[in-house]
Design a protein around this motif. Sequence first.
Motif, PDB file in Angstrom:
ATOM      1  N   VAL A   1       0.850  -1.206   0.000  1.00  0.00           N
ATOM      2  CA  VAL A   1       0.000   0.000   0.000  1.00  0.00           C
ATOM      3  C   VAL A   1       0.876   1.244   0.000  1.00  0.00           C
ATOM      4  N   GLU A   2       1.897   1.246   0.878  1.00  0.00           N
ATOM      5  CA  GLU A   2       2.795   2.398   0.933  1.00  0.00           C
ATOM      6  C   GLU A   2       3.518   2.597  -0.391  1.00  0.00           C
ATOM      7  N   GLY A   3       3.863   1.508  -1.078  1.00  0.00           N
ATOM      8  CA  GLY A   3       4.515   1.614  -2.370  1.00  0.00           C
ATOM      9  C   GLY A   3       3.626   2.260  -3.415  1.00  0.00           C
ATOM     10  N   HIS A   4       2.360   1.877  -3.455  1.00  0.00           N
ATOM     11  CA  HIS A   4       1.416   2.497  -4.386  1.00  0.00           C
ATOM     12  C   HIS A   4       1.287   3.991  -4.092  1.00  0.00           C
ATOM     13  N   LEU A   5       1.186   4.365  -2.810  1.00  0.00           N
ATOM     14  CA  LEU A   5       1.029   5.776  -2.448  1.00  0.00           C
ATOM     15  C   LEU A   5       2.310   6.557  -2.684  1.00  0.00           C
TER      16      LEU A   5
ATOM     17  N   PRO B   1      -7.058  -9.568  -4.247  1.00  0.00           N
ATOM     18  CA  PRO B   1      -6.738  -9.398  -2.831  1.00  0.00           C
ATOM     19  C   PRO B   1      -5.936  -8.113  -2.592  1.00  0.00           C
ATOM     20  N   LEU B   2      -6.030  -7.594  -1.384  1.00  0.00           N
ATOM     21  CA  LEU B   2      -5.254  -6.419  -1.018  1.00  0.00           C
ATOM     22  C   LEU B   2      -3.768  -6.769  -0.967  1.00  0.00           C
ATOM     23  N   PRO B   3      -2.895  -5.774  -1.110  1.00  0.00           N
ATOM     24  CA  PRO B   3      -1.454  -6.044  -1.010  1.00  0.00           C
ATOM     25  C   PRO B   3      -1.082  -6.642   0.346  1.00  0.00           C
ATOM     26  N   GLU B   4       0.003  -7.362   0.360  1.00  0.00           N
ATOM     27  CA  GLU B   4       0.541  -7.874   1.615  1.00  0.00           C
ATOM     28  C   GLU B   4       1.100  -6.718   2.446  1.00  0.00           C
ATOM     29  N   PRO B   5       1.100  -6.854   3.783  1.00  0.00           N
ATOM     30  CA  PRO B   5       1.657  -5.781   4.611  1.00  0.00           C
ATOM     31  C   PRO B   5       3.145  -5.564   4.338  1.00  0.00           C
ATOM     32  N   ARG B   6       3.559  -4.325   4.435  1.00  0.00           N
ATOM     33  CA  ARG B   6       4.975  -3.993   4.335  1.00  0.00           C
ATOM     34  C   ARG B   6       5.701  -4.502   5.586  1.00  0.00           C
ATOM     35  N   VAL B   7       6.947  -4.885   5.433  1.00  0.00           N
ATOM     36  CA  VAL B   7       7.766  -5.325   6.569  1.00  0.00           C
ATOM     37  C   VAL B   7       8.765  -4.224   6.894  1.00  0.00           C
ATOM     38  N   SER B   8       8.772  -3.764   8.127  1.00  0.00           N
ATOM     39  CA  SER B   8       9.672  -2.682   8.519  1.00  0.00           C
ATOM     40  C   SER B   8      11.011  -3.231   8.988  1.00  0.00           C
ATOM     41  N   PRO B   9      12.103  -2.635   8.515  1.00  0.00           N
ATOM     42  CA  PRO B   9      13.415  -3.060   9.005  1.00  0.00           C
ATOM     43  C   PRO B   9      13.762  -2.466  10.363  1.00  0.00           C
ATOM     44  N   TRP B  10      12.905  -1.550  10.849  1.00  0.00           N
ATOM     45  CA  TRP B  10      13.164  -0.861  12.116  1.00  0.00           C
ATOM     46  C   TRP B  10      11.986  -1.088  13.053  1.00  0.00           C
ATOM     47  N   TYR B  11      12.283  -1.535  14.262  1.00  0.00           N
ATOM     48  CA  TYR B  11      11.217  -1.885  15.212  1.00  0.00           C
ATOM     49  C   TYR B  11      10.347  -0.693  15.588  1.00  0.00           C
ATOM     50  N   GLY B  12      10.867   0.530  15.435  1.00  0.00           N
ATOM     51  CA  GLY B  12      10.123   1.714  15.879  1.00  0.00           C
ATOM     52  C   GLY B  12       9.062   2.200  14.921  1.00  0.00           C
ATOM     53  N   TYR B  13       8.939   1.562  13.764  1.00  0.00           N
ATOM     54  CA  TYR B  13       7.932   1.962  12.776  1.00  0.00           C
ATOM     55  C   TYR B  13       7.012   0.785  12.496  1.00  0.00           C
TER      56      TYR B  13
ATOM     57  N   PRO C   1      -2.966  -3.507   5.587  1.00  0.00           N
ATOM     58  CA  PRO C   1      -3.962  -3.284   4.526  1.00  0.00           C
ATOM     59  C   PRO C   1      -5.360  -3.767   4.895  1.00  0.00           C
ATOM     60  N   ALA C   2      -5.442  -4.787   5.745  1.00  0.00           N
ATOM     61  CA  ALA C   2      -6.754  -5.319   6.127  1.00  0.00           C
ATOM     62  C   ALA C   2      -7.572  -4.307   6.927  1.00  0.00           C
ATOM     63  N   HIS C   3      -6.916  -3.265   7.459  1.00  0.00           N
ATOM     64  CA  HIS C   3      -7.619  -2.267   8.264  1.00  0.00           C
ATOM     65  C   HIS C   3      -8.178  -1.112   7.418  1.00  0.00           C
ATOM     66  N   LEU C   4      -7.821  -1.056   6.144  1.00  0.00           N
ATOM     67  CA  LEU C   4      -8.207   0.106   5.336  1.00  0.00           C
ATOM     68  C   LEU C   4      -9.719   0.328   5.319  1.00  0.00           C
ATOM     69  N   ALA C   5     -10.471  -0.708   5.042  1.00  0.00           N
ATOM     70  CA  ALA C   5     -11.911  -0.553   4.863  1.00  0.00           C
ATOM     71  C   ALA C   5     -12.631  -0.179   6.145  1.00  0.00           C
TER      72      ALA C   5
END
Length: 405
Positions: A344-348, A370-382, A387-391
């Motif tokens: 989702v972040e990539g599309h935006l 299907p909605l995109p898979e969630p992004r994986v953060s390399p940093w624990y603080g983010y 995507p399942a929460h969008l609607a």
Amino acid sequence: MATDIENTAGAVDAAGVMRLFPARPRLLALGEPTHGEDALLVLRNELFRQLVEEEGYRTIAIESDCMAGLAVDEYVTSGTGRLDEVAERGISHGWGTSAANRELVRWMRAYNARADRDGRPASDRLRFAGFDGPLEITHAASPRQALTALHGHLGARVDATLLPCTPEELDRLLGADDRWTEPAAMLDAARSAGRSAEADRLRLLTDELIALLDAQAPHLLVTASRDDVDLARLYGRTAAGLLRYHHAMADPSPARMTRLCALRNLMMADNLLALAARGPVLVHAHNSHLQREKSSMRTWEGTVEWWSAGALVSARLGAEYAFVATALGTIRHQGVDTPPPDTVEGHLYALPENAYVIDSRRLATALGSPLPEPRVSPWYGYAPLDPAHLAAGDGLVFVRDVPQG
């Protein structure tokens, strides 16, 4: 798809945010996926300024100690104290040193000073609130401040024979504050004072003091201002919440961390519901505290789940609660680089401007199934967007690049 996604996005301003809702929400919650980034707080400050000037919002509540925040509110409403000292002491978790947080407090004080000079009514003054409990990752505060303040409020206004205890008994039961703030208790339930005989007695006395406050409400509203009575109720909520939290800290069962997270968010929700009673409020905190879905995190005791403050408030207020999450493209100084294009972040991130407010339900439709898979953060603080929460959300703020503050 790119055109469909761009059609869901607009400028981040009060008008754009308010277009997301059928009516002005009583609690408008703006989330953030990470803490400590002043660029996000600057955006929050500007949005609050516009909501004040264009939409009638008069209170901002942030993820900070509700008791410490009283000093900031006093400064904002009356000018008591010095800005830097008040912000550092009154905004918890170390965030009082943030330039953006200090600028928020400075602007609110200046607004109120102008209102005073113009002779505008008290209802037009801006108010500041922390809505978190007096809690840190390492410990919880002693209930002393809240409990003695509640007792003092009642002791000055009702017949002494109605009080369930004396100040001296409270002091004896509370004991030294460091027995409550013992850092080792967060990892070792046996080190907590929360299930001692004194703590059990304090919980009973707190319940009796809160009952007395409620039973004497007609008298208290004559002998004190509504603000004073609301303050006493805050003392009562905080004392009861802290004693429940300390009780849970002393729980050796596997459900201990789940209970602690749930109790923290219950304290947050109770404070937000009380603030909602005095008019529209902008709320700012981590997305996980404001979303309608269950929140979760990994701890040293495994993954825990709980209902967030936003979920609890939404269950009570319905459409009068609105939640706008924030998602980010990059935080390069923390190792969070350009998002994968299939997230989702990539599309935006492919959109041309740096910041947008987005109709999250329309975005979910534009992304398709299907909605995109969630992004994986390399940093624990983010914490990336789920995507399942969008609607289920009311809106989304997207910030493309977060500069180092």
